[in-house]
Design an enzyme around this catalytic site. Sequence first.
Site, mmCIF file in Angstrom:
data_model
loop_
_atom_site.group_PDB
_atom_site.id
_atom_site.type_symbol
_atom_site.label_atom_id
_atom_site.label_comp_id
_atom_site.label_asym_id
_atom_site.label_seq_id
_atom_site.Cartn_x
_atom_site.Cartn_y
_atom_site.Cartn_z
ATOM 1 N N ALA A 1 0.753 -1.184 0.004
ATOM 2 C CA ALA A 1 -0.072 0.038 -0.012
ATOM 3 C C ALA A 1 0.832 1.024 -0.074
ATOM 4 O O ALA A 1 2.073 1.055 0.283
ATOM 5 C CB ALA A 1 -0.731 0.242 1.281
ATOM 6 N N PHE A 2 0.536 2.316 -0.443
ATOM 7 C CA PHE A 2 1.231 3.464 -0.467
ATOM 8 C C PHE A 2 1.802 4.050 0.670
ATOM 9 O O PHE A 2 2.851 4.766 0.695
ATOM 10 C CB PHE A 2 0.264 4.704 -1.395
ATOM 11 C CG PHE A 2 -0.403 5.494 -0.257
ATOM 12 C CD1 PHE A 2 -1.429 5.161 0.212
ATOM 13 C CD2 PHE A 2 0.096 6.738 -0.006
ATOM 14 C CE1 PHE A 2 -2.379 5.862 1.147
ATOM 15 C CE2 PHE A 2 -0.498 7.739 1.146
ATOM 16 C CZ PHE A 2 -1.826 7.181 1.438
ATOM 17 N N LYS A 3 1.285 3.686 1.893
ATOM 18 C CA LYS A 3 1.667 4.070 3.156
ATOM 19 C C LYS A 3 3.127 3.888 3.266
ATOM 20 O O LYS A 3 4.080 4.082 4.131
ATOM 21 C CB LYS A 3 0.794 3.700 4.337
ATOM 22 C CG LYS A 3 -0.279 4.190 4.402
ATOM 23 C CD LYS A 3 -1.457 4.069 5.533
ATOM 24 C CE LYS A 3 -2.544 5.118 5.377
ATOM 25 N NZ LYS A 3 -3.674 4.533 4.440
ATOM 26 N N ASP A 4 3.731 2.683 2.645
ATOM 27 C CA ASP A 4 5.062 2.218 2.686
ATOM 28 C C ASP A 4 5.987 3.444 2.354
ATOM 29 O O ASP A 4 7.054 3.431 2.867
ATOM 30 C CB ASP A 4 5.523 0.976 1.579
ATOM 31 C CG ASP A 4 4.879 -0.278 2.232
ATOM 32 O OD1 ASP A 4 4.690 -0.401 3.524
ATOM 33 O OD2 ASP A 4 4.321 -1.060 1.344
ATOM 34 N N ALA B 1 6.249 5.420 5.548
ATOM 35 C CA ALA B 1 6.555 4.726 6.981
ATOM 36 C C ALA B 1 8.075 4.388 6.733
ATOM 37 O O ALA B 1 8.889 4.464 7.649
ATOM 38 C CB ALA B 1 5.980 3.462 6.940
#
Length: 435
Positions: free
Chosen positions: A105-108, A111
């Site tokens: 997911a793009f949150k990688d 993060a």
Amino acid sequence: MIFYSTRTKDLKASLEEAVFRSLPPDNGLYMPDHIPQLSNDFLSTIEERSFKEIAVEVAYTLLSDDISRDSIQQIIDIAYDFESPVVQITPDDYVLELFHGPSMAFKDFGARFMAALMSYFLLRSKKEIKILVATSGDTGGAVAQGFFKVPGISVTILYPSGKVSEIQEKQLTTLGHNVTALEVNGTFDDCQRLVKEAFLDNELTSKFNLASANSINIARLIPQSFYFFSAYAQLKKLGKPLVFSVPSGNFGNLSAGLLAYRMGLPVQQFLASTNLNNSVPRYLKNGTFDPLPSIETISNAMDVGNPSNFVRLIRFFNDDWNLVNEKISGYFFDDEQTQKIMREVYGNTNYVLCPHTAVAYGGLQQYRIENDLDFTGVFLSTAHPAKFIDLVEDTLGKTVEVPERLKSLLSIEKVATKMEPSFSAFKSLLLSDLN
Ligand SMILES: *Cc1c(COP(=O)(O)O)cnc(C)c1O
């Protein structure tokens, strides 16, 4: 770079302070004090650069007062072993795939950069920190993967038992090492409350350096601007203006796009595409921000009734609704419309969209209908469709291929400590020092 609080212009912080505090003490949000411009030289040759080269240049332009170019290069090298390719799906429409990182997911993107940046500061100060995160699903996976084995940092993740998908749960509970999962017999709100209480508890805060990996942390926002530049680099040769459609919940992603725009990225228009949690499209339409309680939808990572980044979003335009409204158009879709878009795109192109990505494509289609302009449309794909496999298979009536990275997770045994949603239970677990 100096940051100020959106609530108190004079409340300033250094990068290091902003990253470890997450939130200013007045509960505003950190914003860059001024926004430096990328050089014309960089923008005119951007198509020759790789994702990492772009990331280093953008980060260095923002953070050169705080970190040397060599160290930024190292942080980027540690954070990114994945990229953000664009894929053409119609003659003028491209999907920007942001799901090639470890949690898919793009949150990688946010993060991983935050983890590498925190680790850089901790190695210099020789401190150790304990990160506490409550997750309703996707954030926990990205944070767990982002901080996995990062020196000086341990992570405790609280998730509501039975309320995250099997793949999401495995992403939280199969890493081990410095990552501990607590399976809370309660709701996401219980998890969030426990984390908040921990930050207010004197015994815990004197024993540990507690930190949060909150989605509004400035260290998650900055790196999300990299892929807007990367999309431009990949599509510049087409010679048309760009319109970005961003599937939005808490509006961190769109705020990062605005940061890129303010640094000099040429963008014709941004589209704020949402599900029925549509407080921003409604604000764009009638000028008043009237947040409502969140509604459950199939694009559940965007079920945010009161988006925290709204204040950041409008601050990029000096809180002037007319200016916000010129640059951002809002669209929203219910679940039925979202599923119709998923079926149409699959039928016409064989491309499988996750429900969040389908909302973004809906916004782009609607903008094309309303504006007879020649432009290249880019819609952001925030998650791999296999992360929502049951819904996607039901909607399309076909089986969806699960990438090896997710498939192999399912066979690993979950390790989580079960916990009642009481603060005393949480506190004694932390003090017994699980990790
Ligand atoms: C978090 C998330 C979003 C929403 O992003 P914001 O930055 O909160 O607007 C959209 N899609 C997916 C898959 C997400 O995980």
